[in-house]
Write a protein that holds these residues in place. Structure first.
Motif, mmCIF file in Angstrom:
data_model
loop_
_atom_site.group_PDB
_atom_site.id
_atom_site.type_symbol
_atom_site.label_atom_id
_atom_site.label_comp_id
_atom_site.label_asym_id
_atom_site.label_seq_id
_atom_site.Cartn_x
_atom_site.Cartn_y
_atom_site.Cartn_z
ATOM 1 N N ALA A 179 0.862 -1.189 0.000
ATOM 2 C CA ALA A 179 0.000 0.000 0.000
ATOM 3 C C ALA A 179 0.888 1.225 0.000
ATOM 4 O O ALA A 179 1.856 1.304 0.741
ATOM 5 C CB ALA A 179 -0.915 0.014 1.227
ATOM 6 N N GLY A 180 0.515 2.220 -0.831
ATOM 7 C CA GLY A 180 1.334 3.406 -0.949
ATOM 8 C C GLY A 180 2.452 3.169 -1.948
ATOM 9 O O GLY A 180 2.369 2.280 -2.789
ATOM 10 N N PRO A 181 3.516 3.958 -1.826
ATOM 11 C CA PRO A 181 3.769 5.023 -0.842
ATOM 12 C C PRO A 181 3.029 6.306 -1.213
ATOM 13 O O PRO A 181 2.591 6.481 -2.341
ATOM 14 C CB PRO A 181 5.284 5.204 -0.942
ATOM 15 N N TYR A 265 11.947 8.909 -3.917
ATOM 16 C CA TYR A 265 11.894 7.497 -4.298
ATOM 17 C C TYR A 265 11.767 6.671 -3.024
ATOM 18 O O TYR A 265 12.602 6.784 -2.127
ATOM 19 C CB TYR A 265 13.162 7.090 -5.057
ATOM 20 N N ALA A 266 10.723 5.869 -2.933
ATOM 21 C CA ALA A 266 10.477 5.067 -1.736
ATOM 22 C C ALA A 266 10.995 3.647 -1.926
ATOM 23 O O ALA A 266 10.756 3.020 -2.964
ATOM 24 C CB ALA A 266 8.986 5.040 -1.408
ATOM 25 N N PHE A 267 11.704 3.159 -0.916
ATOM 26 C CA PHE A 267 12.169 1.776 -0.874
ATOM 27 C C PHE A 267 11.753 1.171 0.467
ATOM 28 O O PHE A 267 11.636 1.884 1.467
ATOM 29 C CB PHE A 267 13.695 1.695 -0.960
ATOM 30 N N GLN A 282 7.512 5.582 -6.697
ATOM 31 C CA GLN A 282 7.259 7.012 -6.497
ATOM 32 C C GLN A 282 5.777 7.306 -6.242
ATOM 33 O O GLN A 282 5.351 8.452 -6.288
ATOM 34 C CB GLN A 282 7.755 7.806 -7.705
ATOM 35 N N GLY A 283 5.034 6.236 -5.915
ATOM 36 C CA GLY A 283 3.623 6.437 -5.650
ATOM 37 C C GLY A 283 2.872 6.785 -6.925
ATOM 38 O O GLY A 283 3.396 6.709 -8.033
ATOM 39 N N GLY A 288 1.701 11.117 -4.881
ATOM 40 C CA GLY A 288 2.986 10.550 -5.242
ATOM 41 C C GLY A 288 4.047 11.619 -5.421
ATOM 42 O O GLY A 288 3.815 12.816 -5.205
ATOM 43 N N SER A 289 5.239 11.170 -5.821
ATOM 44 C CA SER A 289 6.347 12.094 -6.054
ATOM 45 C C SER A 289 6.002 13.035 -7.213
ATOM 46 O O SER A 289 5.350 12.623 -8.177
ATOM 47 C CB SER A 289 7.611 11.294 -6.383
ATOM 48 N N PRO A 290 6.444 14.306 -7.134
ATOM 49 C CA PRO A 290 7.249 14.941 -6.082
ATOM 50 C C PRO A 290 6.369 15.535 -4.989
ATOM 51 O O PRO A 290 5.162 15.661 -5.161
ATOM 52 C CB PRO A 290 7.974 16.044 -6.848
#
Length: 361
Positions: A179-181, A265-267, A282-283, A288-290
């Motif tokens: 779920a997400g990010p 950037y999500a890890f 990046q959602g 999401g990003s940015p």
């Protein structure tokens, strides 16, 4: 061939003149005795396929050849330096305890569902596998009493079984985002300088390891065994260790020097003795990003006219201001003239206002 046995009385080198594969496959055992050298020849590096046992007490000159073990149940004895060694599932290969098999090329060990490759020792002590560099990537294998070393990374694979008494093998898989990010900022509701951007995600882990959420500034992450990971280009934030399947969160306090638009950037990385990280995400959509940052406008001039006025007369307040934020559309500025120093961010406080302007760019 059925069995191929090289047992000379004096030291003798046997050089292959063709492949021992296909029509020439060794359907039985290959035995290289103490005085024998089997050379695949450097020019051609002929391949060898063996369905029976591989027994080497002499010398095997691999060159760039590939040895394939394709029997259902095979034994490997003696110490051999292979170039490439390939297993053919389903099969069980038993290595003599205490021996070392070294690989200068590849170690190919990919089974499939219902077709396992079992690597076992001949006794309750380890056999050794050695490869100097690179990554060995297996799957659907069962390994026991094996010491994998030499400098390479030995990945057993997601669907493999640790039969116990192993060292060097990585029996771990990276967590995955479920779920997400997401972040708490958007183009329409950016985060004011000095406020927090909150990042959240939920991840699962096959081994039920705790995990970390890392929000990196670039698409680069390095797992750290049993600890929080590090981002290659710096991080916006990294969460504390979080239970698998629970939501992880971390926050970043925005600064005046931040850009209006900031990529992330999500890890997710597990807390494991052989830690691994997921690929980046990046959602999606506005969360999401940015993430977006709203900066304070700045005054360059302010005045009143006239400086004094009689009862019932008007006083005009004039201010010149600028706002550097232009993402999506240029920000507009509204001037508030408060009776006290109590502006709330959207209006004057309890003391009230003298006046406020309309919004202008």
């Amino acid at each position: 061939y059925n069995n191929l046995t090289l047992t000379p009385t004096l030291a003798t080198t046997y050089s292959l003149l063709g492949n021992l594969t296909s029509a020439n496959v060794i359907s039985g055992n290959l035995t290289i005795s103490a005085n024998a050298t089997l050379d695949t020849t450097a020019l051609n590096s002929y391949g060898i396929t063996v369905a029976g046992n591989w027994a080497n007490s002499g010398t095997f000159t691999a060159n760039s050849s590939t040895v394939t073990l394709n029997g259902a149940s095979q034994a490997v004895s003696g110490t051999t330096t292979f170039n490439n060694l390939t297993f053919t599932a389903p099969q069980t290969v038993t290595f003599t305890a205490g021996t070392t098999q070294t690989f200068s090329g590849t170690f190919t060990c990919a089974g499939s569902a219902g077709n396992l490759i079992t690597l076992a020792s001949s006794a309750a002590s380890v056999f050794n596998l050695s490869k100097a560099s690179g990554t060995v990537s297996c799957d659907y294998i069962s390994v026991s009493y094996s010491a994998a070393a030499g400098g390479a990374t030995w990945n057993a694979g997601t669907n493999s079984t640790d039969g116990g008494n192993n060292t060097g093998w990585v029996f771990n898989t990276a967590p995955s985002i479920t779920a997400g990010p997401s972040d708490s900022s958007s183009a329409t509701t950016p985060t004011n300088v000095g406020s927090n951007v909150s990042f959240t995600t939920t991840a699962s882990d096959t081994q039920s390891d705790n995990y970390y959420l890392a929000i990196c500034k670039t698409d680069s992450i390095t797992a750290v065994n049993s600890a929080a990971p590090t981002c290659g280009g710096g991080n916006w934030c990294i969460s504390s260790s979080t239970t698998a399947a629970s939501q992880a969160s971390c926050s970043y306090t925005t600064l005046t020097g931040d850009s209006e638009s900031n990529a992330w950037y999500a890890f997710v990385c597990d807390s494991n003795a052989n830690s691994l990280c997921s690929s980046s995400s990046q959602g999606t959509g506005d969360s999401g990003s940015p993430f977006k940052v709203n900066h304070l406008p700045s005054f360059t001039a302010i005045s009143t006219s006239p400086d004094s006025a009689g009862l019932g007369s008007s006083i005009t307040f004039t201010a010149t201001a600028s706002d550097a934020d232009t993402d999506t559309t240029a920000d507009t500025v509204t001037a508030y003239v408060c009776k006290s120093n109590d502006f709330t961010g959207t209006a004057c406080g309890s003391a009230g206002e003298w006046c406020h302007s309309s919004a202008s760019a």
